[in-house]
Design a protein around this motif. Structure first.
Motif, short mmCIF file in Angstrom:
data_model
loop_
_atom_site.label_atom_id
_atom_site.label_comp_id
_atom_site.label_asym_id
_atom_site.label_seq_id
_atom_site.Cartn_x
_atom_site.Cartn_y
_atom_site.Cartn_z
N THR A 169 -93.00 46.32 35.95
CA THR A 169 -94.16 46.83 36.71
C THR A 169 -94.58 45.83 37.78
N ARG A 172 -92.21 46.04 40.72
CA ARG A 172 -92.45 47.25 41.52
C ARG A 172 -93.71 47.10 42.36
N ILE A 173 -94.76 46.52 41.79
CA ILE A 173 -95.99 46.32 42.55
C ILE A 173 -95.74 45.41 43.74
N GLN A 176 -94.13 47.19 46.49
CA GLN A 176 -94.96 48.19 47.13
C GLN A 176 -95.87 47.59 48.20
N ARG A 193 -98.02 46.37 31.22
CA ARG A 193 -97.72 47.24 32.36
C ARG A 193 -98.98 47.75 33.04
N TRP A 208 -104.79 43.92 39.91
CA TRP A 208 -104.17 45.13 40.46
C TRP A 208 -104.05 46.24 39.43
N ASN A 210 -101.99 48.68 37.11
CA ASN A 210 -100.62 49.19 37.02
C ASN A 210 -100.08 49.49 38.41
N ASP A 211 -98.93 50.15 38.46
CA ASP A 211 -98.28 50.40 39.75
C ASP A 211 -98.62 51.77 40.33
N GLU A 212 -99.67 52.41 39.82
CA GLU A 212 -100.08 53.71 40.35
C GLU A 212 -101.10 53.53 41.48
N ALA A 214 -100.78 53.02 44.63
CA ALA A 214 -100.53 51.81 45.41
C ALA A 214 -101.14 51.89 46.80
#
Length: 288
Positions: A169, A172-173, A176, A193, A208, A210-212, A214
């Motif tokens: 995660t 990925r962040i 992004q 995560r 931040w 999670n990675d949702e 973004a």
């Protein structure tokens, strides 16, 4: 006599009737050419089976590795349980691939093929480090931490964490983020995560999550950065918060006298995002 002549006439069917005798059927002779062809086919099949499965003509004599340089090729060959001298058709290529990947974690994938007549070919895809852990291990794009067989690139992002899901995660962040933010990041911390934070070059911390969402988080953080806070929380971008804004502009409060009673520090201020200046990242130190 009259009766006998009549019976002879009836059997002969009259003077003009001809009796056709069929020729005797002779036994069919088998073609020797056909028998030879069948025998040849059977012989070739037997020889082919023997060559492929039992002879040393198609046995393993060499192992070739592709996808990595010569130094790493030797590591792969040493980890590959290739039965030299065994007929190549009997080699268990899947078992060799599993053994190689299990022994060398820096390999992302491996494909083992038979290279007739005498080669086993091992095609290797190595992992690519996009970050490093605090203990010096490399981390790939899937968040897998592994010991790199080569030196890691300089200025590689450091991620503090051990859970593969959390590391994935965090990677990925980081990917992004736009360059104007990612270039200011000194380190990331991935506790889970859903709990990823990163520290900017100025020392400010960004929570931040999670990675949702973004894009929404990036827009909110861009608006909050000019406030020069010590902490920015955009984990819930609909309700962002900042803590300890403009610390450099605050004046030191005088120390209380011994007789004065102690007081509780006020709760950290919660503010709303403001307009974005021309360069909201000017005061956030870069690590480049």
């Amino acid at each position: 006599t009259g009766a006998g002549s009549r019976s002879t006439a009836s059997r002969s069917g009259g003077k003009n009737e001809k009796v056709t005798r069929l020729p005797r059927r002779k036994g069919r002779r088998k073609s020797p050419l056909k028998a030879i062809i069948i025998l040849a086919i059977i012989t070739i099949a037997i020889v082919a089976v023997w060559l492929v499965w039992f002879s040393s003509v198609l046995a393993v004599k060499a192992v070739k590795v592709t996808g990595v340089d010569e130094a790493l090729q030797q590591q792969v060959i040493a980890a590959a349980p290739v039965p030299m001298g065994e007929p190549i058709a009997k080699v268990d290529t899947a078992a060799i691939g599993s053994a190689v990947q299990g022994a060398l974690p820096w390999i992302a994938s491996v494909d083992v093929r038979r290279g007739y007549p005498n080669d086993i070919v091992i095609a290797v895809t190595p992992r690519v480090a996009v970050a490093q852990s605090t203990d010096g291990q490399a981390i790939d794009a899937d968040g897998i931490a592994y010991q790199s067989p080569t030196a890691l690139p300089k200025k590689l992002l450091t991620i503090d964490g051990s859970d593969p899901d959390a590391l994935g995660t965090a990677v990925r962040i980081y990917r992004q983020l736009p360059p104007e933010i990612s270039q200011k990041i000194a380190s990331l911390t991935a506790k889970s995560r859903d709990d990823v934070t990163f520290t900017l070059g100025s020392g400010a911390v960004v929570r931040w999550g999670n990675d949702e969402k973004a894009d929404q988080k990036i827009a909110v953080l861009t608006a909050l950065l000019p406030r020069r806070a010590r902490m920015y929380d955009v984990s819930a971008p609909e309700l962002p918060t900042t803590f300890d804004e403009n610390p450099k502009k605050k004046q030191k409060t005088p120390s209380p006298s011994p007789s004065a009673s102690s007081t509780t520090d006020p709760a950290p201020s919660v503010t709303e995002p403001s307009a974005v200046p021309s360069d909201p990242f000017a005061d956030e130190g870069s690590i480049n």
